[in-house]
Scaffold this motif. Structure first.
Motif, PDB file in Angstrom:
ATOM      1  N   GLU A   1       0.831  -1.205   0.000  1.00 25.41           N
ATOM      2  CA  GLU A   1       0.000   0.000   0.000  1.00 25.41           C
ATOM      3  C   GLU A   1       0.865   1.254   0.000  1.00 25.41           C
TER       4      GLU A   1
ATOM      5  N   VAL B   1     -16.592   1.176  -9.004  1.00 24.71           N
ATOM      6  CA  VAL B   1     -15.514   0.516  -8.266  1.00 24.71           C
ATOM      7  C   VAL B   1     -14.577  -0.206  -9.222  1.00 24.71           C
TER       8      VAL B   1
ATOM      9  N   LEU C   1      -5.893  -2.374  -5.626  1.00 26.72           N
ATOM     10  CA  LEU C   1      -6.658  -1.713  -4.578  1.00 26.72           C
ATOM     11  C   LEU C   1      -7.989  -2.396  -4.332  1.00 26.72           C
TER      12      LEU C   1
ATOM     13  N   LYS D   1      -9.611  -4.264  -0.554  1.00 31.02           N
ATOM     14  CA  LYS D   1     -10.819  -3.638  -0.005  1.00 31.02           C
ATOM     15  C   LYS D   1     -11.996  -4.601  -0.037  1.00 31.02           C
TER      16      LYS D   1
ATOM     17  N   GLU E   1     -11.789  -6.926   2.874  1.00 30.67           N
ATOM     18  CA  GLU E   1     -12.318  -6.287   4.083  1.00 30.67           C
ATOM     19  C   GLU E   1     -13.846  -6.287   4.061  1.00 30.67           C
ATOM     20  N   PHE E   2     -14.430  -5.954   2.919  1.00 25.43           N
ATOM     21  CA  PHE E   2     -15.884  -5.925   2.774  1.00 25.43           C
ATOM     22  C   PHE E   2     -16.472  -7.317   2.970  1.00 25.43           C
TER      23      PHE E   2
END
Length: 162
Positions: free
Chosen positions: A65, A124, A132, A136, A139-140
């Motif tokens: 990151e 998205v 990226l 994410k 996490e979702f």
């Protein structure tokens, strides 16, 4: 049996410094040979992965990151206000707009998603690279395991990158 070899741990900061130094040395070698510097850095990271300790490997996501942020920062610093002409915006936004429109239509008509969710999915997928999107979506997926969006994105991201 034979005595086990002692594993020597070194501080994480020293390990990261060795990683950066190794990347710089390999980059310099590749530049001196007239080869792409990025290949030397990638080779350095590959070779270093065999010697790095668990702490550095555990921090791999954060390092990636940080690297992505630095790449975007460097790219952003290269932009000059005089270079921003109207046709540049059209050339930059038109493919993304058409991609968002196409993904939204497919999500609505083929997958049966409401138009708003189709536009969110299109935004998205079109705006972000898989470097990226995938973290994410992981996490979702942990926060909403029953939602179908992460699975769709995990299938779409490799296709988008190719």
């Amino acid at each position: 049996g034979a005595p086990e070899a002692a594993v020597r741990e070194y501080p994480i900061a020293a390990g990261i410094a060795y990683l950066f130094l190794s990347g710089y040395v390999w980059r310099s070698i590749f530049v001196a040979l007239g080869l792409p510097a990025s290949v030397g850095v990638m080779l350095s990271g590959f070779l270093f992965s065999f010697f790095s300790q668990d702490g550095i490997m555990a921090a791999r996501d954060e390092i990636q990151e940080l690297a992505f942020f630095i790449v975007l920062l460097i790219a952003g610093l290269e932009i000059r206000l005089a270079d921003l002409r109207p046709y540049i915006f059209v050339l930059a936004w038109m493919p993304v707009f058409l991609e968002i429109l196409g993904i939204s239509a497919c999500a609505h008509f083929w997958k049966g998603l409401p138009p708003q969710e189709g536009v969110v999915l299109g935004t998205v997928l079109a705006a972000l690279g898989d470097g990226l999107v995938i973290p994410k979506m992981k996490e979702f997926m942990h926060s909403r395991p029953e939602h179908p969006l992460p699975r769709l994105i995990f299938m779409w991201a490799p296709l988008e990158a190719s």
